[in-house]
Design an enzyme around this catalytic site. Structure first.
Site, PDB file in Angstrom:
ATOM      1  N   HIS A 187      37.209  58.218  44.691  1.00  8.47           N
ATOM      2  CA  HIS A 187      38.902  58.456  44.314  1.00  8.47           C
ATOM      3  C   HIS A 187      39.474  59.464  44.804  1.00  8.47           C
ATOM      4  CE1 HIS A 187      37.663  55.853  40.368  1.00  8.47           C
ATOM      5  NE2 HIS A 187      37.757  55.270  41.333  1.00  8.47           N
ATOM      6  N   THR A 208      46.983  34.243  49.104  1.00 14.70           N
ATOM      7  CA  THR A 208      46.585  33.374  50.086  1.00 14.70           C
ATOM      8  C   THR A 208      45.636  34.368  51.037  1.00 14.70           C
ATOM      9  OG1 THR A 208      48.399  34.023  51.711  1.00 14.70           O
ATOM     10  CG2 THR A 208      48.487  31.887  50.548  1.00 14.70           C
ATOM     11  N   GLY A 209      45.483  35.623  50.817  1.00 15.51           N
ATOM     12  CA  GLY A 209      44.510  36.218  51.377  1.00 15.51           C
ATOM     13  C   GLY A 209      43.159  36.190  50.368  1.00 15.51           C
ATOM     14  N   GLU A 262      38.514  61.898  34.717  1.00 14.22           N
ATOM     15  CA  GLU A 262      37.642  62.222  35.957  1.00 14.22           C
ATOM     16  C   GLU A 262      38.245  63.716  36.149  1.00 14.22           C
ATOM     17  OE1 GLU A 262      38.528  59.878  39.355  1.00 14.22           O
ATOM     18  OE2 GLU A 262      37.508  58.306  38.393  1.00 14.22           O
ATOM     19  N   TYR A 274      34.484  49.078  32.714  1.00 14.75           N
ATOM     20  CA  TYR A 274      33.510  47.858  32.106  1.00 14.75           C
ATOM     21  C   TYR A 274      32.399  48.392  31.404  1.00 14.75           C
ATOM     22  CZ  TYR A 274      35.743  46.172  36.810  1.00 14.75           C
ATOM     23  OH  TYR A 274      36.673  46.026  37.831  1.00 14.75           O
ATOM     24  N   ILE A 329      46.510  46.525  42.614  1.00 16.76           N
ATOM     25  CA  ILE A 329      44.847  46.633  43.024  1.00 16.76           C
ATOM     26  C   ILE A 329      44.738  47.280  44.325  1.00 16.76           C
ATOM     27  CG2 ILE A 329      43.002  45.247  42.981  1.00 16.76           C
ATOM     28  CD1 ILE A 329      44.814  44.937  40.344  1.00 16.76           C
ATOM     29  N   THR A 330      45.437  46.901  45.300  1.00 16.26           N
ATOM     30  CA  THR A 330      45.175  47.655  46.748  1.00 16.26           C
ATOM     31  C   THR A 330      44.516  49.077  46.746  1.00 16.26           C
ATOM     32  OG1 THR A 330      47.050  46.218  47.402  1.00 16.26           O
ATOM     33  CG2 THR A 330      46.298  47.774  48.834  1.00 16.26           C
ATOM     34  N   GLU A 331      43.499  49.249  47.469  1.00 15.02           N
ATOM     35  CA  GLU A 331      43.118  50.488  47.560  1.00 15.02           C
ATOM     36  C   GLU A 331      43.474  51.346  49.051  1.00 15.02           C
ATOM     37  OE1 GLU A 331      38.669  50.340  47.148  1.00 15.02           O
ATOM     38  OE2 GLU A 331      38.420  52.641  47.813  1.00 15.02           O
ATOM     39  N   LYS A 376      54.931  31.562  53.707  1.00 18.69           N
ATOM     40  CA  LYS A 376      54.092  30.213  53.313  1.00 18.69           C
ATOM     41  C   LYS A 376      54.693  29.667  51.927  1.00 18.69           C
ATOM     42  CE  LYS A 376      49.727  31.706  55.155  1.00 18.69           C
ATOM     43  NZ  LYS A 376      48.336  32.051  55.129  1.00 18.69           N
TER      44      LYS A 376
END
Lengths: 301, 402
Positions: free
Chosen positions: A258, A17-18, A220, A170, A100-102, A43
């Site tokens: 990162h 819902t965000g 990296e 990507y 996924i949260t950063e 919710k």
């Protein structure tokens, strides 16, 4: 086959819902992925609607999994609550939690990772683009997209891709697709110093996956995860691997977006990692434009 | 986020870690008053406060040598402080431009204990994340007061490590293991166990990213003291530590980086002449790499995040153009989900608004890319299009070197 997720994998979205979660839930539905539940505490009972598809929202992950058969969660909840969201997936015995949260505090991740030891749930991320197993429809429609990657750049095929970074993944995927080389599964493991799944974990899965014939590993500066994976590849991997390491020009001691990309020890510079890649028989891309070609050089000769 | 030594020591003291008594000031008018609060029996230490290491061996641009000085008398301490405050200190870690000293920290000078071979009795202690195990690790060494990387390289047997299981926290036996490994006995052994325990408590409770004490010192009076303190915090956890946020010193940060963060941009200045503007940290790092690969030199790291709005691109151009070394710009956007045409319109608007005169190469890829390229081509501006990262990098290097 593919690794971790298949076209029919049933997905729940924590934080549906965000704004962020809703947007990417819609994109996954548009891609043909099986988004079957949302979770937002308080919710429960509401419905998330998109293009005629109705996705029920639940108060808890356990309830969502029980009612809908979801086995994988895409986590979009804000950083202060994200570790809690991950552990709720563990409690519900999900197969996979994709965070996924950063911006999750390192201490929260240290504790969450410790609490996940011995549990069946695997974590991908946090601070990652998620993963995609491309579908077989037009522009890979019908695949399983969990997270924020653009689905349409993929094609179903035989190359496994693993990377810490989003847009760099990507880039690699698009290079492959433009050369008519499809992907089995593309996994973004995330740029944080404490994450759930390492390069090596994913490489082992690709090595065992009959559909995957070749692998691109993107790394990296910082840490030793790529080196650990490279040494395992040399000893055990049956498939051709191409690699790229970002950050050759990064100044020591600076964090480049990162949190993981900070140079510390002797084996975590780009030069050191590239040297080890060469020693381990990995075809090294000289530039980020060369990732797909570096693979084709050793795979298709 | 980094803090100053004097701030770190105040936090140490709050957690019961022994430090020499000291007072900091930003004003020369307060020097005398600060010194009167300290016992100068063994003399004073006068310490420049900047967020960079190597202060002791640094040199001021006015010729004064040493950013950390011992002063046997109060008069000498005042003299050193006057020479340091407001002047620029260059150390191995500041780069050639150095850092302006805006705070002076006076402390009691400790009576350095000596080892049988005559060396100062100095140790090393640090706490940080061990990425390989995802656990905090405490690192200690009998060889303090020198660069720990050199010790680890030359005499790895003198480095001791204890990993802490986050499920149960630091255990007493682990603190004892370190104290034994460092060779402490009797009263000093107890002090060491206590200090390690308190320092770990500080690291964990305050969400520190790294705590380093070098040197940890034994005085002639038999006291174990944290003589220096270097502390950084996990930026992601600052939301739960307003007391730590209050210690932030904006004077120590690059003004362009602060400006960039207001627009959700992650910017780091480098010393080359080709600026880059990229979406995504990994792609941004590798764009810098490919510029160098083709013989150019990147002027910055700049990540505009997942999207790239017109407002962000305009802000990014302004920040980039604030660097006088910049001779050309490379924009590299993989618009996976965002419409490339929206990004292209944003670039055109930003070029017009900033009156950009430098060579600009744009490489766009992704969603609706053909429309985006058409927008750039029909803008009437001299924007060079790059087809791939390699093509774009070669073009900007050539344009800048013309």
């Amino acid at each position: 086959m593919s690794i971790l997720v298949k076209e029919d994998t049933r997905i729940l979205v924590q934080g549906i819902t965000g704004d962020f979660g809703a947007r990417h839930a819609r994109l996954s539905i548009d891609y043909g992925s099986q988004v079957v539940a949302g979770v937002t505490p308080g919710k429960g009972g509401q419905v998330f609607e998109h293009n005629g598809k109705k996705v029920p929202i639940f108060n808890t992950v356990a309830e969502a999994a029980k009612q809908t058969g979801a086995t994988v969660s895409a986590i979009f909840v804000p950083p202060p609550f994200a570790a809690d969201a991950i552990l709720e997936c563990v409690d519900a015995d999900l197969d996979l939690a994709v965070a996924i949260t950063e911006g999750i505090p390192v201490k929260d991740m240290i504790r969450a990772k410790r609490a996940m030891q011995g549990k069946r749930t695997r974590l991908i991320g946090p601070n990652c683009p998620g993963l995609v197993t491309p579908g077989r429809g037009d522009k890979s429609y019908g695949g399983c997209r969990i997270g924020i990657a653009p689905g349409y750049i993929h094609r179903r095929g035989k190359v496994g891709v693993v990377s810490r970074s989003g847009t760099l993944t990507y880039e690699a995927v698009w290079q492959l697709t433009c050369r008519n080389q499809g992907q089995s599964t593309c996994v973004g493991i995330g740029g944080d110093p404490v994450n759930g799944t390492s390069h090596l974990d994913v490489i082992k899965l690709f090595n065992e996956d009959p559909e995957t014939e070749a692998i691109i590993m993107i790394g990296e500066i910082g840490g030793s995860a790529e080196v650990e994976a490279a040494r395992w590849i040399k000893a055990h991997c049956k498939k051709p691997v191409a690699g790229f390491i970002a950050g050759a020009t990064a100044p020591a001691g600076r964090r480049m977006g990162h949190a993981g990309a900070v140079i510390g020890g002797s084996e975590d510079t780009a030069a050191a990692k590239i040297k080890i890649f060469h020693e381990c028989g990995i075809s090294v891309a000289a530039t980020p434009s060369d990732m797909a070609d570096a693979l084709l050089r050793i795979w298709k000769g | 986020m980094n803090i100053h030594e004097y701030q770190a020591k105040a936090l140490f003291a709050q957690f019961g870690v022994a430090v020499p008594k000291g007072v900091a000031t930003q004003s020369s008018a307060e020097f005398a008053q600060c010194l009167s609060q300290i016992d100068g029996q063994n003399g004073y230490m006068v310490k420049s406060q900047i967020h960079a290491g190597g202060r002791g061996k640094g040199t001021f641009t006015n010729g004064f040598k040493g950013g950390v000085k011992f002063a046997p008398t109060r008069e000498k301490a005042l003299e050193h402080a006057q020479a340091m405050l407001g002047n620029t200190l260059v150390t191995a870690q500041t780069g050639a431009e150095g850092r302006k000293v805006q705070t002076i920290y006076f402390t009691e000078a400790a009576n350095l204990g000596k080892r049988p071979d005559g060396r100062d009795d100095e140790y090393y202690l640090a706490i940080l994340l061990d990425r390989a195990t995802s656990q905090p690790v405490i690192v200690a060494s009998t060889e303090g007061g020198v660069e720990i990387e050199q010790v680890a390289h030359a005499t790895p047997e003198k480095i001791f490590k204890v990993r802490v299981d986050p499920a149960v926290g630091l255990q007493a036996y682990q603190a004892r293991q370190l104290a034994f490994a460092l060779g402490f006995k009797g009263e000093l052994f107890k002090q060491c166990v206590n200090l390690v325990t308190k320092l770990y408590q500080f690291y964990w409770e305050k969400d520190a990213a790294m705590v380093e004490v070098n040197p940890l010192l034994v005085t002639q009076e038999g006291q174990l003291l944290a003589l220096d303190a270097k502390v950084s915090f996990d930026d992601n956890a600052l939301f739960r530590h307003p007391d730590v946020v209050a210690l932030r010193d904006l004077n120590e940060e690059d003004s362009k980086e602060i400006e960039a963060s207001k627009f959700g941009l992650s910017y780091i200045a480098l010393d080359g002449n080709i600026a880059c503007l990229v979406n995504g940290a990994g792609l941004a790092m590798s764009t810098m790499d490919i510029i160098q690969h083709f013989g150019g030199s990147p002027a910055n790291f700049l990540d505009v995040g997942g999207g790239a709005s017109q407002e962000q691109v305009t802000a990014a151009f302004k920040i980039i153009l604030g660097d006088p070394n910049v001779k050309g710009i490379l924009v590299n956007i993989f618009g996976g989900i965002m419409d490339c045409n929206v990004i292209a319109s944003g670039i055109v608007a930003a070029v017009k608004e900033t009156g950009l005169k430098l060579p600009l190469v744009v490489r766009l890829e992704g969603n609706n890319v053909e429309a985006g390229k058409a927008t750039l081509a029909s803008s009437g501006l001299t924007i060079v299009s790059g087809d791939s990262m390699a093509d774009a990098a070669q073009k900007i290097v050539k344009l800048v070197n013309q």
